[in-house]
Enzyme design. Structure first.
Site, short mmCIF file in Angstrom:
data_model
loop_
_atom_site.label_atom_id
_atom_site.label_comp_id
_atom_site.label_asym_id
_atom_site.label_seq_id
_atom_site.Cartn_x
_atom_site.Cartn_y
_atom_site.Cartn_z
N GLY A 207 -19.40 1.62 10.20
CA GLY A 207 -18.08 1.39 9.64
C GLY A 207 -17.78 2.35 8.51
O GLY A 207 -18.65 3.12 8.07
N PRO A 208 -16.56 2.36 8.02
CA PRO A 208 -16.17 3.25 6.93
C PRO A 208 -16.93 2.95 5.65
O PRO A 208 -17.50 1.86 5.49
CB PRO A 208 -14.66 2.97 6.76
CG PRO A 208 -14.25 2.24 8.00
CD PRO A 208 -15.44 1.52 8.48
N PRO A 209 -16.96 3.88 4.70
CA PRO A 209 -17.60 3.63 3.41
C PRO A 209 -16.92 2.48 2.67
O PRO A 209 -15.70 2.33 2.72
CB PRO A 209 -17.43 4.96 2.65
CG PRO A 209 -17.18 5.97 3.71
CD PRO A 209 -16.47 5.27 4.81
N LYS A 213 -21.59 -2.76 4.25
CA LYS A 213 -22.74 -2.72 5.16
C LYS A 213 -24.03 -3.06 4.41
O LYS A 213 -24.84 -3.86 4.89
CB LYS A 213 -22.82 -1.33 5.80
CG LYS A 213 -21.63 -0.99 6.67
CD LYS A 213 -21.78 0.35 7.35
CE LYS A 213 -21.67 1.51 6.36
NZ LYS A 213 -20.34 1.63 5.75
N THR A 214 -24.22 -2.47 3.26
CA THR A 214 -25.42 -2.77 2.46
C THR A 214 -25.39 -4.22 1.98
O THR A 214 -26.43 -4.90 1.97
CB THR A 214 -25.51 -1.81 1.26
OG1 THR A 214 -25.50 -0.47 1.73
CG2 THR A 214 -26.78 -2.06 0.46
N HIS A 429 15.35 11.91 -5.66
CA HIS A 429 14.33 12.02 -4.61
C HIS A 429 13.80 10.64 -4.22
O HIS A 429 13.74 10.30 -3.04
CB HIS A 429 13.18 12.92 -5.12
CG HIS A 429 12.09 13.14 -4.12
ND1 HIS A 429 11.92 14.32 -3.44
CD2 HIS A 429 11.09 12.32 -3.67
CE1 HIS A 429 10.89 14.22 -2.62
NE2 HIS A 429 10.35 13.02 -2.75
N GLU A 430 13.43 9.84 -5.23
CA GLU A 430 12.85 8.52 -4.94
C GLU A 430 13.89 7.56 -4.38
O GLU A 430 13.59 6.77 -3.46
CB GLU A 430 12.21 7.94 -6.21
CG GLU A 430 11.06 8.76 -6.77
CD GLU A 430 9.96 9.00 -5.76
OE1 GLU A 430 9.79 8.17 -4.85
OE2 GLU A 430 9.29 10.05 -5.86
N HIS A 433 14.32 8.18 -0.71
CA HIS A 433 13.34 7.46 0.12
C HIS A 433 13.76 6.01 0.33
O HIS A 433 13.77 5.49 1.45
CB HIS A 433 11.96 7.48 -0.57
CG HIS A 433 11.25 8.79 -0.51
ND1 HIS A 433 11.03 9.46 0.66
CD2 HIS A 433 10.69 9.54 -1.49
CE1 HIS A 433 10.37 10.58 0.41
NE2 HIS A 433 10.15 10.65 -0.89
#
EC number: 3.4.24.-
Length: 607
Positions: A207-209, A213-214, A429-430, A433
């Site tokens: 799986g991703p970091p 998992k640990t 600009h914002e 969006h």
């Protein structure tokens, strides 16, 4: 688990010891260094000085004569000359009334002094070497320990000393369910043996970091209440040939002695890479380590209760022999958590801090799609730090929201000075969006708009939060995402008739989405369901590899450009239709600097 370490003495202590040793050497072995300056003269000068009455004291040695006499400046000084066969020397000294003595034990040529001058430095350097080994190796200074390279560096936890259980793991219910079977086997192996079932020898967590998992491995050991060995794959291979294989043998030997137990190898891709990709001349030691690991996994019996867990975020690089049945029999994906998983993870970490009454963890979970468990733990910690910094004794919802923004965009640059003209461009600009997003049917609602610069380099941003978790991306949603990203640049062109560098990140994201539509998602009429690229590693970044010729790749680029231009034109049309609202909202944002999604929608409805 408390681990006691040998206290390390400061280097200044060893520096002082070295100085003391040098002084002792000079005083006892080479004393002439500390004596006054000695002038060498010939034997005739010595006799002349006696006749003149300048000599005050004489010491006769086996091969030389040292004497004190008056020099040219009228001061007493030390002199040395070679000894000659002169039977009259004693009479001359007696006649001149010069005190003299003979000391054959002080002669540097004596056997004892020769041995002493050699042995003392050797013994001192041996002693200093032992001090050095004790300080560097931390093994009590025993030089024989230096050659103990084959010992495994695995950290060992006795029964239930990992301090973790499945209650500490949230958002990975499927992985916990699979691992629960191993816990049951370690507790009740008889019922599995009676039916003839064998527990998997090895379990691979992929799986991703940051997905835990640990943590899952430690929780498994804590639930099973068995010894737990933990080691990183990179700790096997070092500079000495054969060390990695020896450490693998020692690790499995220790595991079988402590059975039933769990052995966890983190980042196993460090030693388990496919042998097809290993350069023999430079990585032969890694290949030996891998071969030894394969042999050890074949050589032990899982019925003894030794379970091998390994974790990696690069499963595609592992050797095929490592993944075959009988070695790592089971592969458990540990993916990024969904909405429910993120909320559960936030609850686990939030339970360790003091919370206010206004906390809504579901809202934070919805604001962090794609976040890993480690990211969410960091968000809670950042919120707690912010609460302490502002002098409060509990974490509020505002702290959590701000910590999300810190993780996404960095800290606020409160002292940044932005010219009024540039500030106005950023605001348009914002709002561009946000306005485009509000007019699209497949776009997420606007949550927040700000023009306060951040340490990540962002001069402002518009945050959108999905109301529900999205597991699939439709073509319409992808096009609306690109159109929303084009809204900032379209607003600049429409109002200021120019373009700025502020759309750099928007362009990058839009291009990535459009390319994925064409090359991977089959959302292009030109290529239909043809795959043009493949992901190199689904868990580490978004690097891709072309599967087609350069001519086809050029056509794909043209198709990507076509999608971007269509979305750009669509964003421009939306803003032209709502130009007055764009002016009103942009001016309001310049005044307030930050507005919420609710404020934005209210103003949009009124204007």
């Amino acid at each position: 688990m408390n681990v006691q370490k040998n206290p390390q003495k400061p280097l200044i202590n060893y520096f002082l010891i070295a100085i003391a040793v040098i002084i002792l050497l000079n005083v006892f072995v080479y004393p002439e260094i500390f004596n006054q300056k000695v002038t060498k003269v010939d034997y005739g000068t010595f006799l002349t000085q006696i006749e003149k009455g300048n000599v005050k004291k004489v010491e006769i040695l086996n091969t030389k004569i040292t004497f004190t006499a008056i020099n040219e400046n009228g001061e007493e000084a030390a002199f040395i000359t070679g000894r000659m066969d002169d039977p009259e020397l004693v009479n001359r000294l007696h006649h001149a009334q010069v005190p003299f003595s003979a000391n054959i034990q002080s002669d540097d040529s004596s056997f004892f002094m020769t041995i002493l001058s050699w042995m003392i430095p050797i013994l001192i350097f041996i002693w200093l070497g032992q001090l050095f080994l004790k300080n560097i190796l931390g093994n009590g200074g025993n030089p024989r320990q230096m050659l103990n390279f084959g010992k495994s560096n695995a950290r060992f936890y006795a029964n239930a000393e990992t301090g973790k259980t499945f209650a500490d793991v949230a958002g990975q219910d499927e992985a916990k369910e699979v691992l629960q079977e191993i816990v049951d086997y370690l507790h009740n192996p008889r019922k599995y043996k009676e039916i003839g079932a064998k527990i998997p020898k090895g379990v691979l967590l992929v799986g991703p970091p940051g997905t835990g998992k640990t943590l899952l491995a430690k929780a498994l050991a804590g639930e099973a209440k068995v010894p737990f060995f933990s080691i990183s794959g990179s700790e096997f291979v070092e500079m000495f040939v054969g060390m990695g294989a020896a450490r693998v043998r020692d690790l499995f030997k220790q595991a079988q002695e402590k059975a039933p137990c769990i052995v966890f190898i983190d980042e196993i891709d460090a030693i388990g890479k496919s042998r097809n990709s290993i350069t023999i001349t430079s990585n032969d030691e890694r290949e030996q380590t891998l071969n030894q690991l394969l042999a050890e996994m074949d050589g032990f019996d899982a019925d003894k209760g030794v379970i091998i867990l390994a974790a990696t975020n690069r499963p595609e690089t592992l050797d095929k022999a490592l993944l075959r049945p009988g070695r790592f029999d089971r592969r458990i994906p540990v993916e990024l958590p969904d909405l429910a998983g993120r909320e559960a993870i936030l609850k686990v970490h939030a339970s360790k801090v003091k919370l206010g009454d206004d906390i809504d963890l579901n809202a934070i979970a919805r604001a962090t799609p794609g976040a890993s468990g480690a990211d969410l733990a960091n968000i809670v910690n950042e919120a707690a730090l912010r609460a302490v910094k502002e002098g409060r004794n509990c974490v509020t919802q505002r702290d959590l929201e701000e910590s999300v923004e810190v993780v996404i965009a960095g800290y606020q640059r409160k002292n940044a000075v932005i010219p009024k003209k540039d500030k106005l461009k950023i605001a348009y600009h914002e709002i561009g969006h946000a306005l485009v997003a509000s007019k699209l049917s497949h776009s997420a609602p606007v949550h927040k708009i700000t023009i306060i610069p951040r340490t990540s380099g962002s001069l402002g941003y518009t945050m959108q939060i999905e109301e529900d978790e999205k597991v699939l991306l439709t073509k319409e949603q992808a096009l609306d995402k690109i159109t929303t990203l084009m809204g900032g640049r379209a607003a600049e062109e429409l109002i200021f008739h120019t373009v700025t560098s502020g759309a750099a990140n928007d362009i990058q994201q839009a291009t990535r989405i459009a390319r994925d539509m064409v090359t991977r998602f089959g959302m292009s009429e030109e290529f239909d369901m043809m795959a043009l690229e493949t992901m190199v590693n689904p868990y580490l970044g978004s690097d891709t590899r072309l599967l087609v010729s350069s001519e086809t790749a050029a056509k794909a680029d043209a198709e990507v450009l076509k999608i971007i231009k269509i979305c750009h034109q669509r964003a421009t049309e939306i803003l032209e239709e709502n130009k007055e609202k764009l002016h009103t909202l942009a001016n309001y944002l310049v005044e307030k600097e930050t507005i919420t999604g609710e404020e934005f929608m209210d103003l949009l409805a009124k204007s």
